[in-house]
Design an enzyme around this catalytic site. Structure first.
Site, PDB file in Angstrom:
ATOM      1  N   GLY A   9       0.902  -1.161  -0.125  1.00 42.38           N
ATOM      2  CA  GLY A   9      -0.146   0.059   0.071  1.00 42.38           C
ATOM      3  C   GLY A   9       0.952   0.988  -0.102  1.00 42.38           C
ATOM      4  O   GLY A   9       0.405   2.256   0.898  1.00 42.38           O
ATOM      5  N   SER A  11       1.071   3.421  -2.241  1.00 41.24           N
ATOM      6  CA  SER A  11       0.744   4.773  -3.252  1.00 41.24           C
ATOM      7  C   SER A  11       0.287   6.036  -2.515  1.00 41.24           C
ATOM      8  O   SER A  11       0.478   7.127  -3.057  1.00 41.24           O
ATOM      9  CB  SER A  11      -0.395   4.324  -4.239  1.00 41.24           C
ATOM     10  OG  SER A  11      -1.412   3.994  -3.559  1.00 41.24           O
ATOM     11  N   ARG A  12       0.106   5.990  -1.416  1.00 41.43           N
ATOM     12  CA  ARG A  12      -0.379   7.138  -0.610  1.00 41.43           C
ATOM     13  C   ARG A  12      -0.524   6.842   0.791  1.00 41.43           C
ATOM     14  O   ARG A  12      -0.196   5.630   1.151  1.00 41.43           O
ATOM     15  CB  ARG A  12      -1.947   7.622  -1.042  1.00 41.43           C
ATOM     16  CG  ARG A  12      -2.851   6.558  -1.155  1.00 41.43           C
ATOM     17  CD  ARG A  12      -4.074   7.132  -1.939  1.00 41.43           C
ATOM     18  NE  ARG A  12      -4.868   5.749  -2.103  1.00 41.43           N
ATOM     19  CZ  ARG A  12      -5.686   5.355  -1.346  1.00 41.43           C
ATOM     20  NH1 ARG A  12      -6.149   5.920  -0.007  1.00 41.43           N
ATOM     21  NH2 ARG A  12      -6.480   4.115  -1.660  1.00 41.43           N
ATOM     22  N   ASN A  84       0.873  -3.047   5.356  1.00 44.20           N
ATOM     23  CA  ASN A  84       0.291  -1.870   5.663  1.00 44.20           C
ATOM     24  C   ASN A  84      -1.157  -1.477   5.011  1.00 44.20           C
ATOM     25  O   ASN A  84      -1.998  -0.790   5.192  1.00 44.20           O
ATOM     26  CB  ASN A  84       1.405  -0.618   5.205  1.00 44.20           C
ATOM     27  CG  ASN A  84       0.638   0.874   5.124  1.00 44.20           C
ATOM     28  OD1 ASN A  84       0.296   1.338   6.050  1.00 44.20           O
ATOM     29  ND2 ASN A  84       0.446   1.210   3.823  1.00 44.20           N
ATOM     30  N   SER A 138      -4.524  -0.971  14.405  1.00 49.53           N
ATOM     31  CA  SER A 138      -5.094   0.449  14.780  1.00 49.53           C
ATOM     32  C   SER A 138      -5.609   0.306  16.256  1.00 49.53           C
ATOM     33  O   SER A 138      -5.935  -0.667  16.740  1.00 49.53           O
ATOM     34  CB  SER A 138      -6.426   0.367  13.885  1.00 49.53           C
ATOM     35  OG  SER A 138      -7.125   1.431  14.348  1.00 49.53           O
ATOM     36  N   TYR A 151     -13.977  -3.682  10.785  1.00 43.85           N
ATOM     37  CA  TYR A 151     -12.331  -3.410  10.582  1.00 43.85           C
ATOM     38  C   TYR A 151     -11.522  -3.738  11.720  1.00 43.85           C
ATOM     39  O   TYR A 151     -10.619  -4.250  11.774  1.00 43.85           O
ATOM     40  CB  TYR A 151     -12.650  -1.828  10.158  1.00 43.85           C
ATOM     41  CG  TYR A 151     -11.017  -1.164  10.161  1.00 43.85           C
ATOM     42  CD1 TYR A 151     -10.298  -1.102   9.159  1.00 43.85           C
ATOM     43  CD2 TYR A 151     -10.775  -0.219  11.457  1.00 43.85           C
ATOM     44  CE1 TYR A 151      -8.874  -0.480   8.979  1.00 43.85           C
ATOM     45  CE2 TYR A 151      -9.497   0.283  11.333  1.00 43.85           C
ATOM     46  CZ  TYR A 151      -8.701   0.385  10.051  1.00 43.85           C
ATOM     47  OH  TYR A 151      -7.366   0.957   9.959  1.00 43.85           O
ATOM     48  N   ALA A 152     -12.245  -3.409  13.075  1.00 48.67           N
ATOM     49  CA  ALA A 152     -11.699  -3.592  14.323  1.00 48.67           C
ATOM     50  C   ALA A 152     -11.324  -5.328  14.556  1.00 48.67           C
ATOM     51  O   ALA A 152     -10.160  -5.548  14.666  1.00 48.67           O
ATOM     52  CB  ALA A 152     -12.605  -3.298  15.583  1.00 48.67           C
ATOM     53  N   LYS A 155      -8.110  -6.122  12.199  1.00 51.60           N
ATOM     54  CA  LYS A 155      -7.082  -5.607  13.050  1.00 51.60           C
ATOM     55  C   LYS A 155      -6.690  -6.349  14.319  1.00 51.60           C
ATOM     56  O   LYS A 155      -5.524  -6.453  14.483  1.00 51.60           O
ATOM     57  CB  LYS A 155      -7.048  -3.837  13.429  1.00 51.60           C
ATOM     58  CG  LYS A 155      -7.454  -2.976  12.331  1.00 51.60           C
ATOM     59  CD  LYS A 155      -5.996  -3.392  11.093  1.00 51.60           C
ATOM     60  CE  LYS A 155      -6.047  -2.420  10.162  1.00 51.60           C
ATOM     61  NZ  LYS A 155      -4.737  -2.398   9.158  1.00 51.60           N
TER      62      LYS A 155
END
Ligand SMILES: NC(=O)c1ccc[n+]([C@@H]2O[C@H](COP(=O)([O-])OP(=O)(O)OC[C@H]3O[C@@H](n4cnc5c(N)ncnc54)[C@H](OP(=O)(O)O)[C@@H]3O)[C@@H](O)[C@H]2O)c1
Length: 242
Positions: A9, A11-12, A84, A138, A151-152, A155
């Site tokens: 990841g 690119s940004r 990442n 996170s 999402y959690a 992680k």
């Protein structure tokens, strides 16, 4: 021979800041994302021999395997791997669609695990003096956050993965750690409402959202011989919010 670091990841956001930092410290860097960026293309022009960038989807395990094979053929030894790349779909669970759940599980969790598996295979085949893995967690893994339950979960899964893998690989000299940032000012958190943003800033003793620059130093450190006796840890970097 300079160390080789894989950073997914790139690119940004944080990934791009990591690519910049690792190139600046002299590493050969391999990165991928689904699309490129002008900033990454500019770095590739500056460092044609030390930056390898591809456009692939982390949800596709075969592409990840081919990527790592290609990197090890091009650069030889793989010294550091930083998982990442991630996606976040926000929403309360009853309204979360299957495709959103699948995307977070396949990119954040399975994609990171497959990438690390492939990198670690190469590290074991071709050991170096300092080998390490860092996975991006996170703060929501430990604290929870409404609207980010899936999402959690991805992680929290990565934190368990890192701790177990650290035990598995310690005897082979490969260190594995997780870094858990608080909310960062990047595209990933762009959907935060102004109200949520102010609430996070209010409860952060250092009084602001994090920036990628706040995180790269810790990952640079963990991916170096200076952290030679640190493994199986989750390093929280959140301005004191937790
Ligand atoms: N931002 C935050 O508030 C925050 C807080 C805590 C932890 N984190 C974690 O920190 C890491 C970096 O976050 P960030 O804020 O820098 O995110 P970001 O700005 O959204 O960047 C994510 C990077 O991952 C790549 N990516 C996303 N999906 C991909 C896929 N399917 N295949 C390949 N590449 C993919 C993106 O490129 P493409 O879109 O072109 O694929 C981009 O390069 C993530 O693991 C995130 O979970 C972020």
């Amino acid at each position: 021979m300079p160390p080789t670091s894989i950073i997914s990841g790139g690119s940004r956001g944080l990934g791009l800041a990591l690519v910049e930092r690792f190139l600046a410290r002299g590493d050969r860097v391999a990165t991928f994302s689904r699309s490129g960026s002008a900033a990454l293309a500019a770095l590739a022009t500056l460092h044609p021999d030390r930056l390898h960038a591809e456009t692939i989807d982390a949800a596709d395990a075969c592409s990840l395997c081919r990527f790592v094979e290609q990197v090890s053929r091009k650069f030889g030894q793989i010294d550091h791997c930083i998982a990442n790349a991630a996606v976040a779909h926000e929403g309360v669970l009853p309204t979360m669609r299957d495709d959103e759940i699948d995307s977070m599980l396949s990119v954040n969790l399975r994609g990171s695990i497959v990438l690390v598996r492939e990198a670690v295979r190469q590290m074991l085949l071709n050991p170096s003096a300092s080998s390490s893995v860092v996975v991006l967690s996170s703060i929501v893994a430990a604290r929870g956050s409404p609207g980010l339950s899936v999402y959690a979960a991805t992680k929290a899964g990565l934190e368990g993965f890192a701790k177990s893998l650290a035990r598995e690989l310690g005897s082979r000299g490969i260190r594995v750690n997780a870094v858990a940032p608080g909310f960062l000012d990047t595209d990933l958190s762009a959907s935060l409402s102004a109200e949520n943003r102010s609430r996070i800033i209010r409860r952060t003793p250092l009084g602001r959202l994090g920036e990628p620059a706040d995180i790269v130093g810790a990952i640079d450190f963990l991916s170096s011989a200076r952290a030679a006796f640190i493994t199986g840890q989750v390093l929280t970097i959140d301005g004191g919010a937790s």
